[in-house]
Design a protein around this motif. Structure first.
Motif, mmCIF file in Angstrom:
data_model
loop_
_atom_site.group_PDB
_atom_site.id
_atom_site.type_symbol
_atom_site.label_atom_id
_atom_site.label_comp_id
_atom_site.label_asym_id
_atom_site.label_seq_id
_atom_site.Cartn_x
_atom_site.Cartn_y
_atom_site.Cartn_z
ATOM 1 N N GLY A 1 0.833 -1.204 0.000
ATOM 2 C CA GLY A 1 0.000 0.000 0.000
ATOM 3 C C GLY A 1 0.860 1.244 0.000
ATOM 4 N N TRP A 2 0.417 2.237 0.776
ATOM 5 C CA TRP A 2 1.086 3.530 0.813
ATOM 6 C C TRP A 2 1.726 3.760 2.175
ATOM 7 C CZ3 TRP A 2 0.976 4.324 -4.069
ATOM 8 C CH2 TRP A 2 -0.168 4.022 -4.815
ATOM 9 N N VAL A 3 2.685 4.665 2.234
ATOM 10 C CA VAL A 3 3.382 4.905 3.497
ATOM 11 C C VAL A 3 2.417 5.383 4.578
ATOM 12 C CG1 VAL A 3 5.605 5.386 2.404
ATOM 13 C CG2 VAL A 3 4.021 7.265 2.796
ATOM 14 N N THR A 4 1.375 6.093 4.176
ATOM 15 C CA THR A 4 0.411 6.595 5.163
ATOM 16 C C THR A 4 -0.361 5.470 5.841
ATOM 17 O OG1 THR A 4 -1.149 6.932 3.346
ATOM 18 C CG2 THR A 4 0.101 8.850 4.084
ATOM 19 N N GLN A 5 -0.382 4.283 5.216
ATOM 20 C CA GLN A 5 -1.071 3.137 5.817
ATOM 21 C C GLN A 5 -0.170 2.378 6.777
ATOM 22 O OE1 GLN A 5 -2.009 1.648 1.766
ATOM 23 N NE2 GLN A 5 -4.143 1.513 2.461
ATOM 24 N N HIS A 6 1.076 2.756 6.838
ATOM 25 C CA HIS A 6 2.046 2.041 7.684
ATOM 26 C C HIS A 6 2.865 3.031 8.506
ATOM 27 C CE1 HIS A 6 1.191 -1.732 5.559
ATOM 28 N NE2 HIS A 6 1.129 -0.985 4.465
ATOM 29 N N MET A 7 2.164 4.016 9.060
ATOM 30 C CA MET A 7 2.803 5.067 9.838
ATOM 31 C C MET A 7 2.399 4.904 11.302
ATOM 32 S SD MET A 7 2.675 9.162 8.995
ATOM 33 C CE MET A 7 2.979 8.857 7.253
ATOM 34 N N PRO A 8 3.216 4.240 12.105
ATOM 35 C CA PRO A 8 2.848 4.004 13.507
ATOM 36 C C PRO A 8 2.615 5.310 14.260
ATOM 37 C CG PRO A 8 4.801 2.735 12.881
ATOM 38 C CD PRO A 8 4.541 3.699 11.775
ATOM 39 N N ALA A 9 1.608 5.303 15.138
ATOM 40 C CA ALA A 9 1.283 6.516 15.884
ATOM 41 C C ALA A 9 2.459 6.980 16.737
ATOM 42 C CB ALA A 9 0.056 6.272 16.760
ATOM 43 N N ASP A 10 3.239 6.024 17.274
ATOM 44 C CA ASP A 10 4.323 6.431 18.172
ATOM 45 C C ASP A 10 5.422 7.193 17.442
ATOM 46 O OD1 ASP A 10 5.252 4.242 16.768
ATOM 47 O OD2 ASP A 10 6.207 3.291 18.489
ATOM 48 N N CYS A 11 5.558 6.987 16.120
ATOM 49 C CA CYS A 11 6.597 7.716 15.395
ATOM 50 C C CYS A 11 6.197 9.173 15.166
ATOM 51 C CB CYS A 11 6.940 7.031 14.073
ATOM 52 S SG CYS A 11 5.673 7.173 12.797
ATOM 53 N N LEU A 12 4.903 9.488 15.379
ATOM 54 C CA LEU A 12 4.448 10.877 15.278
ATOM 55 C C LEU A 12 4.559 11.611 16.610
ATOM 56 C CD1 LEU A 12 1.357 10.293 12.980
ATOM 57 C CD2 LEU A 12 3.494 11.407 12.345
ATOM 58 N N ASN A 13 4.724 10.857 17.696
ATOM 59 C CA ASN A 13 5.072 11.410 19.006
ATOM 60 C C ASN A 13 4.157 12.569 19.433
ATOM 61 O OD1 ASN A 13 6.845 11.138 21.259
ATOM 62 N ND2 ASN A 13 7.961 12.973 20.617
ATOM 63 N N ASP A 14 2.847 12.418 19.158
ATOM 64 C CA ASP A 14 1.865 13.449 19.509
ATOM 65 C C ASP A 14 2.227 14.824 18.954
ATOM 66 O OD1 ASP A 14 0.169 11.724 20.928
ATOM 67 O OD2 ASP A 14 1.380 11.914 22.748
ATOM 68 N N GLY A 15 2.874 14.826 17.794
ATOM 69 C CA GLY A 15 3.223 16.092 17.147
ATOM 70 C C GLY A 15 4.602 16.622 17.490
ATOM 71 N N ASP A 16 5.209 16.091 18.552
ATOM 72 C CA ASP A 16 6.553 16.546 18.919
ATOM 73 C C ASP A 16 7.579 15.776 18.086
ATOM 74 O OD1 ASP A 16 8.554 17.941 20.216
ATOM 75 O OD2 ASP A 16 8.700 16.486 21.860
ATOM 76 N N VAL A 17 7.570 16.065 16.791
ATOM 77 C CA VAL A 17 8.409 15.339 15.840
ATOM 78 C C VAL A 17 8.706 16.267 14.670
ATOM 79 C CG1 VAL A 17 6.392 14.385 14.630
ATOM 80 C CG2 VAL A 17 8.584 13.204 14.463
ATOM 81 N N ASP A 18 9.868 16.108 14.073
ATOM 82 C CA ASP A 18 10.204 16.810 12.846
ATOM 83 C C ASP A 18 10.108 15.809 11.700
ATOM 84 O OD1 ASP A 18 10.726 19.279 14.063
ATOM 85 O OD2 ASP A 18 12.794 18.704 14.532
ATOM 86 N N VAL A 19 9.320 16.147 10.696
ATOM 87 C CA VAL A 19 9.067 15.236 9.577
ATOM 88 C C VAL A 19 9.798 15.737 8.337
ATOM 89 C CG1 VAL A 19 7.313 14.195 8.094
ATOM 90 C CG2 VAL A 19 6.810 14.634 10.514
ATOM 91 N N TYR A 20 10.505 14.827 7.686
ATOM 92 C CA TYR A 20 11.177 15.104 6.415
ATOM 93 C C TYR A 20 10.647 14.120 5.383
ATOM 94 C CZ TYR A 20 14.592 17.874 9.054
ATOM 95 O OH TYR A 20 15.199 18.811 9.860
ATOM 96 N N LEU A 21 10.239 14.646 4.240
ATOM 97 C CA LEU A 21 9.640 13.824 3.199
ATOM 98 C C LEU A 21 10.266 14.167 1.854
ATOM 99 C CD1 LEU A 21 7.446 12.175 1.640
ATOM 100 C CD2 LEU A 21 5.878 14.076 2.048
ATOM 101 N N CYS A 22 10.738 13.149 1.144
ATOM 102 C CA CYS A 22 11.271 13.341 -0.202
ATOM 103 C C CYS A 22 10.705 12.252 -1.101
ATOM 104 C CB CYS A 22 12.799 13.285 -0.205
ATOM 105 S SG CYS A 22 13.528 13.672 -1.819
#
Length: 345
Positions: A282-303
């Protein structure tokens, strides 16, 4: 006496590095390098030289007036380059174009040392720089002139800043200008490069990171991961590497190696092809664990390609995900990358 590398990032995506001597002000170091940063008074009075320091430590002294730089502006990272004395390497965003500052892209030559084929998916191109090792920020790209074509193509460094041997992960495109040249290129061939460029680069790492790579958009993250190793980073870092087909999963062994080098690094791979036997389809959005988003306290880099970037942005919007910062770079074949930064508001 110590000196520091100061990266000046201009609005048009050009990056120039200047050497700042111990005790020297950034404005003076730039002028010594024939770069005319915005200025008027040079005495901390007018505020014309105001820029944003994105990383590094420095001293602003107390010889400027508040009308030129308020306490709130100072707290937000704004600086006066006529007063700023670096105490480490720094990255400074300049609110002006490179041309208005009388500077331009750096050009350098390199020699092909190896061309590694990864089936019909990608090529790893390695080059030895003919002169001093190029300085760049992990995540940035260069334009490579394709010999004999009169054209250039843009690729992110997959190698580490400051190394004389540089590398690029290049998507194979049937009939593509670079892909066609690579079919007959040999070690010893010469190429010309222009850069570094781009505002997609690793910022100061102060919280967990989520790295999202689509296809050959993996390249800048290999550079970032090596920088994190060298910095002995202890932050949590999770990489999700999404591709279209099984054959597009390249350099997985190189990614795996970072699980040994970085104490808190994890990664997963995702294949979009419904016919694949891969455990995560599928897509990366379907395999994005909630803990890796850390309730928003996270810096996201996407390429990745535009559809992936748009899908992730929509996923964040639909699910109320507001990361501390969101940096992304879209790329399409034969088009210069477009970089963006979306801090939390």
């Amino acid at each position: 006496m110590s000196s520091y590398n100061i990266a000046l990032n201009f609005e048009d995506g050009v990056t120039r590095f200047v050497e700042c001597k111990a005790g020297e002000k950034v404005l003076d170091a730039a002028f010594r390098a024939k770069i005319n940063l915005p200025m008027d008074c040079s005495d901390g009075v007018c505020g014309t030289c105001k820029c944003h320091a994105e990383s590094g430590t420095y001293d602003l002294g107390d010889d400027y007036i508040e009308d030129a730089l308020t306490d709130d502006e100072k707290e937000s990272g704004l600086v006066l380059t006529c007063q700023m004395v670096p105490q480490s390497d720094c990255v400074i965003a300049v609110p002006a174009s490179s041309t208005s500052c009388k500077t331009e892209h750096s050009k350098f030559g390199a020699t092909v040392t190896s061309i590694e084929q990864h089936k019909d998916a990608a090529v790893v191109l390695e080059l030895d720089v003919d002169g001093p090792a190029p300085v760049f920020l992990a995540g940035q790209y260069v334009n490579i002139d394709v010999p004999g074509s009169g054209q250039h193509r843009s690729y992110s460094f997959s190698s580490t800043p400051g190394a004389s041997k540089i590398s690029f992960l290049i998507k194979k495109i049937p009939g593509g200008v670079m892909s066609t040249w690579l079919e007959s290129a040999q070690p010893g061939n010469k190429v010309e490069l222009t850069g570094p460029m781009g505002i997609f680069y690793l910022r100061a790492v102060e919280r967990p990171l989520l790295l999202l790579a689509g296809g050959t958009g993996l390249a800048p993250f290999l550079s970032m991961l090596e920088v994190l190793v060298r910095a002995n980073s202890q932050q949590k870092v999770h990489l999700i590497y999404g591709v279209t087909r099984d054959l597009d999963l390249v350099l997985v062994e190189a990614i795996q190696a970072y699980t040994e080098k970085l104490p808190n690094f994890t990664f997963s791979t995702v294949v979009a092809d419904a016919e694949s036997s891969h455990p995560r389809k599928g897509w990366v959005t379907q395999h994005m664990p909630a803990d890796c988003l850390n309730d928003g306290d996270v810096d996201v880099y996407l390429c990745g390609p535009p559809p992936m970037v748009d899908a992730v942005r929509k996923y964040f919007d639909d699910n109320g995900v507001k990361p501390n910062s969101f940096h992304y770079e879209k790329f399409t074949p034969n088009v210069v990358p477009k970089t963006h930064e979306h801090p939390k508001v």
